[in-house]
Design an enzyme around this catalytic site. Structure first.
Site, PDB file in Angstrom:
ATOM      1  N   GLY A 155      25.424  -1.389  -2.318  1.00 39.83           N
ATOM      2  CA  GLY A 155      26.186  -2.065  -3.354  1.00 39.83           C
ATOM      3  C   GLY A 155      27.010  -1.066  -4.128  1.00 39.83           C
ATOM      4  N   ILE A 157      26.231   0.841  -6.728  1.00 40.09           N
ATOM      5  CA  ILE A 157      25.538   2.115  -6.929  1.00 40.09           C
ATOM      6  C   ILE A 157      25.344   2.837  -5.603  1.00 40.09           C
ATOM      7  CG2 ILE A 157      23.357   3.160  -7.670  1.00 40.09           C
ATOM      8  CD1 ILE A 157      23.169   0.950  -9.791  1.00 40.09           C
ATOM      9  N   ARG A 177      21.304  -6.354   3.881  1.00 34.51           N
ATOM     10  CA  ARG A 177      21.154  -7.670   4.512  1.00 34.51           C
ATOM     11  C   ARG A 177      22.357  -8.020   5.376  1.00 34.51           C
ATOM     12  NH1 ARG A 177      19.426 -10.996  -0.778  1.00 34.51           N
ATOM     13  NH2 ARG A 177      20.892  -9.475  -1.642  1.00 34.51           N
ATOM     14  N   THR A 178      23.530  -7.495   4.998  1.00 34.00           N
ATOM     15  CA  THR A 178      24.749  -7.690   5.784  1.00 34.00           C
ATOM     16  C   THR A 178      25.521  -6.374   5.825  1.00 34.00           C
ATOM     17  OG1 THR A 178      26.011  -8.397   3.834  1.00 34.00           O
ATOM     18  CG2 THR A 178      24.932 -10.133   5.133  1.00 34.00           C
ATOM     19  N   ILE A 232      15.835   5.494  -6.893  1.00 33.46           N
ATOM     20  CA  ILE A 232      16.406   5.234  -8.219  1.00 33.46           C
ATOM     21  C   ILE A 232      16.584   3.729  -8.420  1.00 33.46           C
ATOM     22  CG2 ILE A 232      17.485   7.476  -8.642  1.00 33.46           C
ATOM     23  CD1 ILE A 232      19.458   4.507  -7.259  1.00 33.46           C
ATOM     24  N   ARG A 234      13.863   0.426  -7.984  1.00 41.97           N
ATOM     25  CA  ARG A 234      12.743  -0.140  -8.716  1.00 41.97           C
ATOM     26  C   ARG A 234      11.448   0.273  -8.013  1.00 41.97           C
ATOM     27  NH1 ARG A 234      15.700  -0.733 -12.276  1.00 41.97           N
ATOM     28  NH2 ARG A 234      16.071  -2.529 -13.636  1.00 41.97           N
ATOM     29  N   GLU A 263       5.065   1.469 -15.350  1.00 44.84           N
ATOM     30  CA  GLU A 263       5.840   2.248 -16.318  1.00 44.84           C
ATOM     31  C   GLU A 263       5.466   1.820 -17.733  1.00 44.84           C
ATOM     32  OE1 GLU A 263       9.989   1.761 -15.415  1.00 44.84           O
ATOM     33  OE2 GLU A 263       9.785   2.574 -13.395  1.00 44.84           O
ATOM     34  N   HIS A 281      12.322   7.120 -15.360  1.00 45.26           N
ATOM     35  CA  HIS A 281      13.203   5.935 -15.325  1.00 45.26           C
ATOM     36  C   HIS A 281      14.343   6.120 -16.334  1.00 45.26           C
ATOM     37  CE1 HIS A 281      13.421   1.319 -14.539  1.00 45.26           C
ATOM     38  NE2 HIS A 281      14.616   1.881 -14.557  1.00 45.26           N
TER      39      HIS A 281
END
Length: 315
Positions: A155, A157, A177-178, A232, A234, A263, A281
């Site tokens: 994406g 990031i 996914r694509t 980086i 989750r 966390e 984080h």
């Protein structure tokens, strides 16, 4: 009259001052227990907007107390603790701030990768302890240039990370996914295939149920004993016990981690490992980026109350 807005998580001081000037604020972030229930009972029926971030749980229980809610303005990229489907069913729009934090998060991914592979914390300790003078040069490390970086989630990031990887001489591949148009990176249709190809595996996918445990023991085994794992995204995206075991048994060489399952109290076994670089984080944690995130949240609220299109809608 000023519109009523519930604040479940505060913004930066300057942006909070802007909110206070423009809206009647109900500070859910400052109360607990019975006071919290009383605030929701009073403000829920009259507040059409909520200010929050990714640490705020928005579920059916909370939504039932917010019958007037039409906008949740989230001042973070992640929203995996929010029931977006339930919000959508109720006609509630969600906005986030991923557009303005990708550069700092991508920088942190590169920093963690280089620090892990070049054993930066170990080198720092080697100098500070005097071992350099007593023992001579520390052991050799592993270069980055010429290696292959696999990115899970290409994406906004992920693409920023990919550009930085190319700049330091890495060949980039990805899983998603694509397939993503506009690049010539190698595409792999499973994380295992990507990890088997890569020397470095970087996770930049959203959290939530759809990606929970995506980085499994099989993926880490495919990465192999010379591979590095960087997260980086989750903590939920990786099978954390499997990651710890892989690091303990040296089935992967190293890791750089910014996010954890628990966390702010991660599994204490991480602290005992000498082949992992840990960060709290805080990938987007710069003054400039947090200001931009807060301002984008304010701007989304302004657009909502003015009847204009939202700047960064999620649903």
């Amino acid at each position: 009259m000023k519109p009523d807005v519930i604040v479940a998580y505060p913004l930066r001081p300057h942006q909070m001052a802007m909110l206070e000037e423009t809206y009647t604020l109900h500070r859910l972030d400052l109360v607990k227990g019975e006071e919290r229930d009383a605030l929701l009972q009073e403000a829920g029926p009259i507040s059409s907007a909520l200010v929050c971030n990714g640490h705020v749980t928005i579920d059916e229980a909370l939504l039932s107390k917010l019958p007037a809610l039409k906008l949740a303005a989230c001042s973070s990229a992640g929203y995996d603790q929010m029931d977006v489907e339930a919000m959508t069913r109720r006609g509630i729009k969600l906005t986030n701030t991923s557009e303005v934090l990708c550069d700092d998060v991508a920088d942190m991914a590169l920093l963690l990768m280089l620090a892990a592979r070049r054993r930066l914390p170990e080198g720092d300790r080697y100098v500070r302890s005097g071992d350099w003078g007593r023992k001579g040069m520390m052991p050799l490390t592993t270069s980055t240039s010429g290696k292959k970086a696999g990115i899970v989630g290409l994406g906004r990031i992920g693409m920023a990370i990919a550009k930085r990887c190319e700049a330091v001489g890495l060949t980039v591949g990805y899983y998603g996914r694509t397939t993503k148009a506009g690049n010539d990176f190698a595409y792999f249709d499973t994380p295992v295939k990507l990890a088997d190809w890569a020397d470095i595996l970087i996770v930049a996918t959203p959290g939530g149920p759809s990606t929970e445990g995506l980085i499994s023991a099989d993926v880490l085994n495919a990465l192999g004993p010379t591979g590095s794992f960087i997260n980086i995204a989750r903590g939920t995206v990786v099978d954390e016990p499997a990651l710890i075991k892989a690091l303990q048994e040296r089935r992967i060489a190293s890791a750089g981690i910014d996010v954890y399952l628990n966390e702010p109290n991660p599994d204490p076994r991480f602290a005992a490992l000498d082949n992992v670089v840990l960060y709290p984080h805080h990938a987007s944690g710069t003054e400039e980026t947090r200001d931009r995130m807060a301002q984008l949240t304010v701007d989304n609220l302004a657009a909502f109350f003015a009847g204009r299109p939202l700047l960064t809608p999620v649903n």
